[in-house]
Design an enzyme around this catalytic site. Structure first.
Site, mmCIF file in Angstrom:
data_model
loop_
_atom_site.group_PDB
_atom_site.id
_atom_site.type_symbol
_atom_site.label_atom_id
_atom_site.label_comp_id
_atom_site.label_asym_id
_atom_site.label_seq_id
_atom_site.Cartn_x
_atom_site.Cartn_y
_atom_site.Cartn_z
ATOM 1 N N SER A 150 0.820 -1.222 0.000
ATOM 2 C CA SER A 150 0.000 0.000 0.000
ATOM 3 C C SER A 150 0.849 1.264 0.000
ATOM 4 O O SER A 150 0.323 2.374 0.014
ATOM 5 C CB SER A 150 -0.929 0.003 1.215
ATOM 6 O OG SER A 150 -0.194 -0.171 2.408
ATOM 7 N N ASN A 155 -1.975 -3.013 13.037
ATOM 8 C CA ASN A 155 -3.428 -2.872 13.000
ATOM 9 C C ASN A 155 -3.916 -1.663 13.802
ATOM 10 O O ASN A 155 -4.756 -0.895 13.326
ATOM 11 C CB ASN A 155 -4.097 -4.152 13.513
ATOM 12 C CG ASN A 155 -3.774 -5.348 12.627
ATOM 13 O OD1 ASN A 155 -3.208 -5.178 11.547
ATOM 14 N ND2 ASN A 155 -4.125 -6.545 13.074
ATOM 15 N N HIS A 193 -40.480 22.951 -10.014
ATOM 16 C CA HIS A 193 -40.518 22.164 -11.267
ATOM 17 C C HIS A 193 -39.803 22.895 -12.403
ATOM 18 O O HIS A 193 -40.109 22.677 -13.569
ATOM 19 C CB HIS A 193 -41.970 21.857 -11.677
ATOM 20 C CG HIS A 193 -42.822 21.359 -10.545
ATOM 21 N ND1 HIS A 193 -42.907 20.029 -10.203
ATOM 22 C CD2 HIS A 193 -43.594 22.030 -9.647
ATOM 23 C CE1 HIS A 193 -43.716 19.901 -9.160
ATOM 24 N NE2 HIS A 193 -44.129 21.095 -8.800
ATOM 25 N N SER A 242 -13.933 26.822 -26.377
ATOM 26 C CA SER A 242 -14.034 25.635 -27.211
ATOM 27 C C SER A 242 -12.949 25.703 -28.269
ATOM 28 O O SER A 242 -12.605 26.776 -28.752
ATOM 29 C CB SER A 242 -15.418 25.583 -27.865
ATOM 30 O OG SER A 242 -15.373 24.794 -29.033
ATOM 31 N N LYS A 247 -17.625 30.334 -27.793
ATOM 32 C CA LYS A 247 -18.021 29.661 -26.557
ATOM 33 C C LYS A 247 -17.275 30.136 -25.318
ATOM 34 O O LYS A 247 -16.085 30.407 -25.356
ATOM 35 C CB LYS A 247 -17.792 28.146 -26.703
ATOM 36 C CG LYS A 247 -18.733 27.445 -27.666
ATOM 37 C CD LYS A 247 -20.202 27.592 -27.301
ATOM 38 C CE LYS A 247 -20.598 26.730 -26.141
ATOM 39 N NZ LYS A 247 -20.506 25.309 -26.448
ATOM 40 N N ASN A 284 -17.535 28.365 -21.634
ATOM 41 C CA ASN A 284 -18.222 27.254 -20.962
ATOM 42 C C ASN A 284 -18.014 27.270 -19.443
ATOM 43 O O ASN A 284 -16.908 27.534 -18.976
ATOM 44 C CB ASN A 284 -17.722 25.921 -21.521
ATOM 45 C CG ASN A 284 -18.030 25.778 -22.993
ATOM 46 O OD1 ASN A 284 -19.039 26.278 -23.486
ATOM 47 N ND2 ASN A 284 -17.148 25.108 -23.721
ATOM 48 N N GLU A 286 -19.611 22.504 -14.006
ATOM 49 C CA GLU A 286 -19.927 21.223 -14.661
ATOM 50 C C GLU A 286 -19.079 20.092 -14.075
ATOM 51 O O GLU A 286 -19.564 18.992 -13.794
ATOM 52 C CB GLU A 286 -19.668 21.316 -16.160
ATOM 53 C CG GLU A 286 -20.675 22.166 -16.908
ATOM 54 C CD GLU A 286 -20.291 22.322 -18.363
ATOM 55 O OE1 GLU A 286 -20.895 21.651 -19.199
ATOM 56 O OE2 GLU A 286 -19.361 23.092 -18.665
ATOM 57 N N GLN A 288 -7.284 -2.281 4.204
ATOM 58 C CA GLN A 288 -6.272 -1.473 3.513
ATOM 59 C C GLN A 288 -6.918 -0.678 2.367
ATOM 60 O O GLN A 288 -6.405 0.349 1.961
ATOM 61 C CB GLN A 288 -5.166 -2.389 2.967
ATOM 62 C CG GLN A 288 -4.048 -1.655 2.258
ATOM 63 C CD GLN A 288 -2.841 -2.548 2.056
ATOM 64 O OE1 GLN A 288 -2.160 -2.876 3.025
ATOM 65 N NE2 GLN A 288 -2.584 -2.941 0.828
ATOM 66 N N LYS A 297 -8.271 3.468 2.239
ATOM 67 C CA LYS A 297 -7.552 4.741 2.100
ATOM 68 C C LYS A 297 -7.848 5.497 0.815
ATOM 69 O O LYS A 297 -8.125 6.707 0.843
ATOM 70 C CB LYS A 297 -6.059 4.502 2.232
ATOM 71 C CG LYS A 297 -5.689 4.181 3.651
ATOM 72 C CD LYS A 297 -4.308 3.641 3.795
ATOM 73 C CE LYS A 297 -4.236 2.797 5.041
ATOM 74 N NZ LYS A 297 -5.097 1.584 5.027
HETATM 75 N N1 ARG Z 1 -1.123 -1.446 5.216
HETATM 76 C C1 ARG Z 1 -2.037 -2.009 6.142
HETATM 77 C C2 ARG Z 1 -3.389 -1.304 6.060
HETATM 78 O O1 ARG Z 1 -3.443 -0.275 5.499
HETATM 79 C C3 ARG Z 1 -1.494 -1.882 7.517
HETATM 80 C C4 ARG Z 1 -2.014 -2.907 8.470
HETATM 81 C C5 ARG Z 1 -1.534 -4.217 8.049
HETATM 82 N N2 ARG Z 1 -1.691 -5.206 9.079
HETATM 83 C C6 ARG Z 1 -1.508 -6.502 8.818
HETATM 84 N N3 ARG Z 1 -1.599 -7.315 9.781
HETATM 85 N N4 ARG Z 1 -1.217 -6.937 7.632
HETATM 86 O O2 ARG Z 1 -4.391 -1.755 6.566
#
Ligand code: ARG
Length: 467
Positions: free
Chosen positions: A33, A120, A166, A287, A293, A295, A300, A332, A335
């Protein structure tokens, strides 16, 4: 990032002790990640420093270890801010990247940081810290947008325009009154945001992997140091639920829905068919083929981005659905939708604050439009009611008068007294006062009404609320 790490031999993962072979390259890329959670880096460091200080205060690490961790983190922070930090895919995520670097800088002290902690509870803490900052920034932006709306509403407290239902001309309102409707929507959005913040602002750290920790830690100390209102009461819940992120995304979707309504109106009002407003050129584009134009791209695009905010909410709801306790790697995936919703709202609010301030009103065009479509027909009915006619009969009489005016291609007021009296003999010479736009506006003189004096009072009250 993935490009320059793809073919290099990867260092061993922090957790590789029990594995007989390294993780497959494709799996590494699938599960890592770091590409997107890097942006939690500063909050990760803040959380780690608070944790380390607590460990030292509880004598779980030495003062020397704490000093080494603090020094190492200072270096890392400078490297990250200077763009010099080397992020590695092999270290998976922001947490392990920073820990690896800390260990390189601080040796065993770096390895001791993770005592009484799990990724965690660490990641849940980071996300909450990050979101809390974002909430405070977005609240300030919403306030600025409200201030822009107030300035325009004050300027146009008496500027008459047709009010629609309306999308048909209904009754005269003032442009100021119309804008104040958006002020109220954003005020409620801010209430929702403040409410969300209360639940975001709880500390997960101490929950460790899921069950808590066997070390004698002091969670309250960490909560105080990080400015949390308190600790999450249940360790399983602390590491696993992302309802606070769902709530934020619900808030974000609703703000964008409100923005989309304003956007739609700006687009309509700017169309020559309405011609009610002009937006400054800096908010519009041209445009490539049609030279004439101009816009309304910004409204939008904001209207379009509302879809992504609603989608992010749906993504987080589905992410949470049926997840067994406690932490699962599913989380994960919280995010990217969360970041995207926050960025979308933040960017949109910043640009709308300036754009709303820049709206130029064509009061004559608004007035002309309000004069079409018998906007004061209800006022005529009310006039007849005040002379004793039951409302349903008054409605019927005015409806027939409207038909006659339409057949003649003129407005109700242009029918003349003799003609009006054919529909109701109760009409007297004073009837024309109620048929004017100004008469109609002024008569709606109660809290929440569109009478210019009431709009000015509403603006005044609203300014006090913003302070
Ligand atoms: N990158 C993980 C997340 O965003 C961090 C927690 C990972 N924990 C694990 N036991 N693999 O959730």
């Amino acid at each position: 990032m993935s490009k320059n790490t793809r073919n290099k031999p990867q260092p061993r993962a922090a957790w590789s002790g029990r594995f007989a072979e390294p993780v497959a390259e494709r799996v590494l890329r699938y599960t890592a990640s770091v590409g997107f959670d890097q942006r939690l880096a500063e909050h990760d460091i803040r959380g780690s420093l608070a944790h380390a200080r607590m460990l030292a205060a509880c004598k779980l690490i030495s003062k020397a270890d704490l000093a080494a961790i603090e020094a190492g983190m200072r270096t890392i922070l400078a490297e990250i801010r200077g763009g010099k930090f080397k992020w590695s895919l092999a270290s998976e995520d922001v947490h392990l990247n920073i820990e690896r670097r800390l260990t390189a800088l601080a040796g065993d002290a770096g390895k001791r940081l993770h005592t009484a902690r799990s990724r965690n509870d660490q990641v849940a803490t980071d996300v909450r810290l990050w979101l809390r900052d974002m909430i405070d920034a977005i609240d300030a932006q919403l306030r600025s947008l409200q201030a822009s709306l107030l300035d325009q509403a004050e300027r146009h407290a008496g500027t008459v325009m047709p009010g629609f239902t309306h999308l048909q001309v209904a009754q005269p309102v003032t442009f100021g009154h119309h804008l104040m409707a958006y002020f109220e929507m954003f005020a409620r959005d801010r209430e929702r945001l403040a409410d969300c913040r209360r639940r975001v602002n709880r500390l997960p750290l101490g929950a460790a992997a899921l069950a808590g920790t066997s070390y004698a830690i002091d969670r309250d100390m960490v909560a105080r140091e990080l400015g949390f209102d308190g600790v999450c009461a249940n360790s399983l819940d602390a590491v696993s639920d992302r309802d606070f992120a769902v709530e934020f995304c619900a808030f974000a979707a609703l703000v964008m829905i409100h923005v989309s309504r304003l956007s739609e109106e700006l687009v309509l009002w700017m169309s020559p068919r309405y011609g009610f407003i002009r937006l400054p050129d800096r908010f519009c584009t041209g445009s490539s083929i049609m030279p004439q134009k101009k816009n309304p791209d910004v409204p939008e695009l904001a209207r379009g981005k509302t879809g992504r905010a609603a989608g992010n909410l749906m993504a987080l709801l589905m992410l949470m659905k049926a997840q067994p306790l406690a932490y699962n790697k599913d989380n994960q995936e919280d995010k990217e939708p969360l970041f995207d919703s926050a960025d979308t709202v933040s960017d949109t609010l910043a640009i709308f604050t300036d754009m709303v301030a820049g709206i130029e009103v064509d009061a004559a065009a608004m007035r002309a439009a309000a004069l079409e479509g018998h906007a004061t027909a209800t006022d005529l009915a009310d006039y007849l009611v005040k002379k004793g006619l039951p409302f349903r009969d008054a409605h019927e009489a005015v409806a027939r008068a409207v038909r006659a005016a339409d057949a003649r291609g003129c407005d109700l007021a242009a029918l003349g007294l003799a003609e009006l009296r054919k529909f109701s003999p109760l009409a007297g010479a004073d009837v024309f006062k109620v048929l004017t736009l100004e008469g109609s506006l002024a008569s709606r003189n109660h809290a929440g009404g569109t009478a210019p004096a009431r709009v000015r009072a509403a603006v005044k009250r609203a300014r006090a609320r913003l302070r």
